[in-house]
Design a protein around this motif. Sequence first.
Motif, PDB file in Angstrom:
ATOM      1  N   ARG A 285       0.828  -1.210   0.000  1.00  0.00           N
ATOM      2  CA  ARG A 285       0.000   0.000   0.000  1.00  0.00           C
ATOM      3  C   ARG A 285       0.867   1.267   0.000  1.00  0.00           C
ATOM      4  NH1 ARG A 285      -5.034  -0.111   2.023  1.00  0.00           N
ATOM      5  NH2 ARG A 285      -4.499  -1.920   3.312  1.00  0.00           N
ATOM      6  N   PHE A 286       1.892   1.289   0.842  1.00  0.00           N
ATOM      7  CA  PHE A 286       2.665   2.514   1.060  1.00  0.00           C
ATOM      8  C   PHE A 286       3.907   2.628   0.183  1.00  0.00           C
ATOM      9  CE2 PHE A 286       0.408   1.924   5.185  1.00  0.00           C
ATOM     10  CZ  PHE A 286      -0.467   2.994   5.017  1.00  0.00           C
ATOM     11  N   LEU A 287       4.272   1.581  -0.538  1.00  0.00           N
ATOM     12  CA  LEU A 287       5.487   1.625  -1.335  1.00  0.00           C
ATOM     13  C   LEU A 287       5.526   2.796  -2.326  1.00  0.00           C
ATOM     14  CD1 LEU A 287       8.231   0.328  -2.118  1.00  0.00           C
ATOM     15  CD2 LEU A 287       6.942  -0.819  -3.949  1.00  0.00           C
ATOM     16  N   PRO A 288       4.492   3.059  -3.114  1.00  0.00           N
ATOM     17  CA  PRO A 288       4.610   4.156  -4.083  1.00  0.00           C
ATOM     18  C   PRO A 288       4.966   5.495  -3.425  1.00  0.00           C
ATOM     19  CG  PRO A 288       2.696   2.821  -4.595  1.00  0.00           C
ATOM     20  CD  PRO A 288       3.199   2.351  -3.253  1.00  0.00           C
ATOM     21  N   SER A 289       4.370   5.798  -2.305  1.00  0.00           N
ATOM     22  CA  SER A 289       4.681   7.062  -1.630  1.00  0.00           C
ATOM     23  C   SER A 289       6.109   7.071  -1.116  1.00  0.00           C
ATOM     24  CB  SER A 289       3.710   7.307  -0.467  1.00  0.00           C
ATOM     25  OG  SER A 289       2.408   7.482  -0.962  1.00  0.00           O
ATOM     26  N   LEU A 290       6.570   5.946  -0.585  1.00  0.00           N
ATOM     27  CA  LEU A 290       7.936   5.875  -0.062  1.00  0.00           C
ATOM     28  C   LEU A 290       8.968   6.007  -1.183  1.00  0.00           C
ATOM     29  CD1 LEU A 290       7.449   3.046   2.575  1.00  0.00           C
ATOM     30  CD2 LEU A 290       7.686   5.511   2.994  1.00  0.00           C
ATOM     31  N   VAL A 291       8.709   5.404  -2.325  1.00  0.00           N
ATOM     32  CA  VAL A 291       9.617   5.535  -3.458  1.00  0.00           C
ATOM     33  C   VAL A 291       9.615   6.971  -3.957  1.00  0.00           C
ATOM     34  CG1 VAL A 291      10.066   4.829  -5.851  1.00  0.00           C
ATOM     35  CG2 VAL A 291       9.451   3.116  -4.135  1.00  0.00           C
ATOM     36  N   GLU A 292       8.439   7.555  -4.055  1.00  0.00           N
ATOM     37  CA  GLU A 292       8.340   8.947  -4.512  1.00  0.00           C
ATOM     38  C   GLU A 292       9.135   9.873  -3.593  1.00  0.00           C
ATOM     39  OE1 GLU A 292       4.975  12.034  -6.156  1.00  0.00           O
ATOM     40  OE2 GLU A 292       4.315  10.368  -4.891  1.00  0.00           O
ATOM     41  N   ILE A 293       9.006   9.696  -2.290  1.00  0.00           N
ATOM     42  CA  ILE A 293       9.759  10.505  -1.326  1.00  0.00           C
ATOM     43  C   ILE A 293      11.264  10.280  -1.505  1.00  0.00           C
ATOM     44  CG2 ILE A 293      10.292  10.767   1.135  1.00  0.00           C
ATOM     45  CD1 ILE A 293       7.222  10.179   1.586  1.00  0.00           C
TER      46      ILE A 293
ATOM     47  N   THR B 174       3.564   7.555 -11.051  1.00  0.00           N
ATOM     48  CA  THR B 174       2.101   7.675 -11.177  1.00  0.00           C
ATOM     49  C   THR B 174       1.480   6.299 -11.396  1.00  0.00           C
ATOM     50  OG1 THR B 174       2.299   9.907 -12.052  1.00  0.00           O
ATOM     51  CG2 THR B 174       0.237   8.746 -12.531  1.00  0.00           C
ATOM     52  N   LEU B 175       2.106   5.513 -12.257  1.00  0.00           N
ATOM     53  CA  LEU B 175       1.628   4.147 -12.515  1.00  0.00           C
ATOM     54  C   LEU B 175       1.649   3.318 -11.236  1.00  0.00           C
ATOM     55  CD1 LEU B 175       0.733   1.855 -14.350  1.00  0.00           C
ATOM     56  CD2 LEU B 175       3.118   1.578 -15.055  1.00  0.00           C
ATOM     57  N   LEU B 176       2.736   3.408 -10.457  1.00  0.00           N
ATOM     58  CA  LEU B 176       2.809   2.662  -9.195  1.00  0.00           C
ATOM     59  C   LEU B 176       1.682   3.050  -8.249  1.00  0.00           C
ATOM     60  CD1 LEU B 176       6.583   2.443  -8.193  1.00  0.00           C
ATOM     61  CD2 LEU B 176       5.012   0.546  -8.531  1.00  0.00           C
ATOM     62  N   HIS B 177       1.410   4.349  -8.132  1.00  0.00           N
ATOM     63  CA  HIS B 177       0.316   4.787  -7.256  1.00  0.00           C
ATOM     64  C   HIS B 177      -1.011   4.182  -7.702  1.00  0.00           C
ATOM     65  CE1 HIS B 177       2.077   7.652  -4.420  1.00  0.00           C
ATOM     66  NE2 HIS B 177       2.856   8.099  -5.395  1.00  0.00           N
ATOM     67  N   ALA B 178      -1.315   4.272  -8.981  1.00  0.00           N
ATOM     68  CA  ALA B 178      -2.586   3.748  -9.488  1.00  0.00           C
ATOM     69  C   ALA B 178      -2.640   2.224  -9.371  1.00  0.00           C
ATOM     70  CB  ALA B 178      -2.788   4.184 -10.936  1.00  0.00           C
ATOM     71  N   LEU B 179      -1.575   1.575  -9.786  1.00  0.00           N
ATOM     72  CA  LEU B 179      -1.511   0.112  -9.745  1.00  0.00           C
ATOM     73  C   LEU B 179      -1.656  -0.408  -8.324  1.00  0.00           C
ATOM     74  CD1 LEU B 179      -0.897  -2.641 -11.072  1.00  0.00           C
ATOM     75  CD2 LEU B 179       1.533  -2.100 -10.764  1.00  0.00           C
ATOM     76  N   HIS B 180      -0.932   0.167  -7.393  1.00  0.00           N
ATOM     77  CA  HIS B 180      -0.985  -0.299  -6.009  1.00  0.00           C
ATOM     78  C   HIS B 180      -2.345  -0.014  -5.378  1.00  0.00           C
ATOM     79  CE1 HIS B 180       3.299  -1.498  -4.870  1.00  0.00           C
ATOM     80  NE2 HIS B 180       3.222  -1.471  -6.184  1.00  0.00           N
ATOM     81  N   THR B 181      -3.001   1.058  -5.784  1.00  0.00           N
ATOM     82  CA  THR B 181      -4.363   1.310  -5.295  1.00  0.00           C
ATOM     83  C   THR B 181      -5.291   0.183  -5.729  1.00  0.00           C
ATOM     84  OG1 THR B 181      -4.025   3.694  -5.272  1.00  0.00           O
ATOM     85  CG2 THR B 181      -6.310   2.923  -5.358  1.00  0.00           C
ATOM     86  N   ARG B 182      -5.203  -0.220  -6.986  1.00  0.00           N
ATOM     87  CA  ARG B 182      -6.027  -1.328  -7.478  1.00  0.00           C
ATOM     88  C   ARG B 182      -5.646  -2.637  -6.798  1.00  0.00           C
ATOM     89  NH1 ARG B 182      -7.767  -1.331 -13.038  1.00  0.00           N
ATOM     90  NH2 ARG B 182      -8.500  -3.418 -12.528  1.00  0.00           N
TER      91      ARG B 182
ATOM     92  N   SER C  28      -6.709  -2.745  -3.182  1.00  0.00           N
ATOM     93  CA  SER C  28      -8.166  -2.906  -3.123  1.00  0.00           C
ATOM     94  C   SER C  28      -8.551  -4.366  -3.335  1.00  0.00           C
ATOM     95  CB  SER C  28      -8.831  -2.023  -4.173  1.00  0.00           C
ATOM     96  OG  SER C  28     -10.221  -2.233  -4.180  1.00  0.00           O
ATOM     97  N   LEU C  29      -7.890  -5.006  -4.297  1.00  0.00           N
ATOM     98  CA  LEU C  29      -8.138  -6.423  -4.541  1.00  0.00           C
ATOM     99  C   LEU C  29      -7.796  -7.243  -3.297  1.00  0.00           C
ATOM    100  CD1 LEU C  29      -8.790  -8.748  -6.552  1.00  0.00           C
ATOM    101  CD2 LEU C  29      -6.340  -8.734  -7.121  1.00  0.00           C
ATOM    102  N   MET C  30      -6.586  -7.041  -2.763  1.00  0.00           N
ATOM    103  CA  MET C  30      -6.143  -7.843  -1.621  1.00  0.00           C
ATOM    104  C   MET C  30      -6.972  -7.581  -0.374  1.00  0.00           C
ATOM    105  SD  MET C  30      -1.986  -8.042  -2.033  1.00  0.00           S
ATOM    106  CE  MET C  30      -1.701  -6.281  -2.132  1.00  0.00           C
ATOM    107  N   ASP C  31      -7.362  -6.327  -0.154  1.00  0.00           N
ATOM    108  CA  ASP C  31      -8.182  -5.991   1.018  1.00  0.00           C
ATOM    109  C   ASP C  31      -9.528  -6.701   0.998  1.00  0.00           C
ATOM    110  OD1 ASP C  31      -6.414  -4.323   2.377  1.00  0.00           O
ATOM    111  OD2 ASP C  31      -7.254  -2.463   1.553  1.00  0.00           O
ATOM    112  N   ASN C  32      -9.967  -7.101  -0.179  1.00  0.00           N
ATOM    113  CA  ASN C  32     -11.301  -7.690  -0.318  1.00  0.00           C
ATOM    114  C   ASN C  32     -11.291  -9.171  -0.674  1.00  0.00           C
ATOM    115  OD1 ASN C  32     -13.270  -5.371   0.055  1.00  0.00           O
ATOM    116  ND2 ASN C  32     -11.742  -4.493  -1.329  1.00  0.00           N
ATOM    117  N   MET C  33     -10.141  -9.800  -0.550  1.00  0.00           N
ATOM    118  CA  MET C  33     -10.060 -11.237  -0.846  1.00  0.00           C
ATOM    119  C   MET C  33     -10.515 -12.058   0.351  1.00  0.00           C
ATOM    120  SD  MET C  33      -6.479 -11.319  -3.043  1.00  0.00           S
ATOM    121  CE  MET C  33      -6.185 -13.046  -2.753  1.00  0.00           C
TER     122      MET C  33
END
Length: 176
Positions: A30-38, A112-120, A123-128
């Motif tokens: 979940r948090f990887l894209p933000s950490l990489v961006e930082i 940007t792709l990482l943020h969008a991809l990880h959101t999807r 969401s998938l994993m949270d609902n499995m």
Amino acid sequence: MEELKYPIGRFQAPEKISDLQLRSYINDIRFLPSLVEIAVQTLDAPQLATPYRPGGWTVTQVVHHLADSHMNAYTRFKLALTEDNPVIKPYDEAAWAELPDVSKTPINISLTLLHALHTRWVSLMDNMSPEQWERVFTHPEHGETFFLRKVAGSYSWHGKHHLAHIEKLKERNNWQ
């Protein structure tokens, strides 16, 4: 060299992955894209073009690789959830890192792709369901069947592994 290649060590999956550990893996993803961006936001072009180790990828290649690798992981999750033990398609990570989209595309596109991809993906994993977490796919190069719980752990590690490449490079070069 081992420490430069594997700054957080190699991935070691526990025998049994508890629900609490699984939740931790999902949060890492979940948090990887933000950490990489930082981690890369203050780096200039020559710094982004610096390999994280001798003979290793540049920071730019690492960021693009994360997007490529995690797109494949997300697709593998979806295949395992919709097919019975699918045989996944491997890809040549090193060859992908040499393609022009890696050398010619600014890293903000992959961020940007990482943020969008990880959101999807999250969401998938949270609902499995618990049953869905027991789904599998087979990797033909290894001849091994992978449970999705272990795959989540592997990609939790994978993200932290490459983030550490960037962070350790910045520390060694005093780019803080």
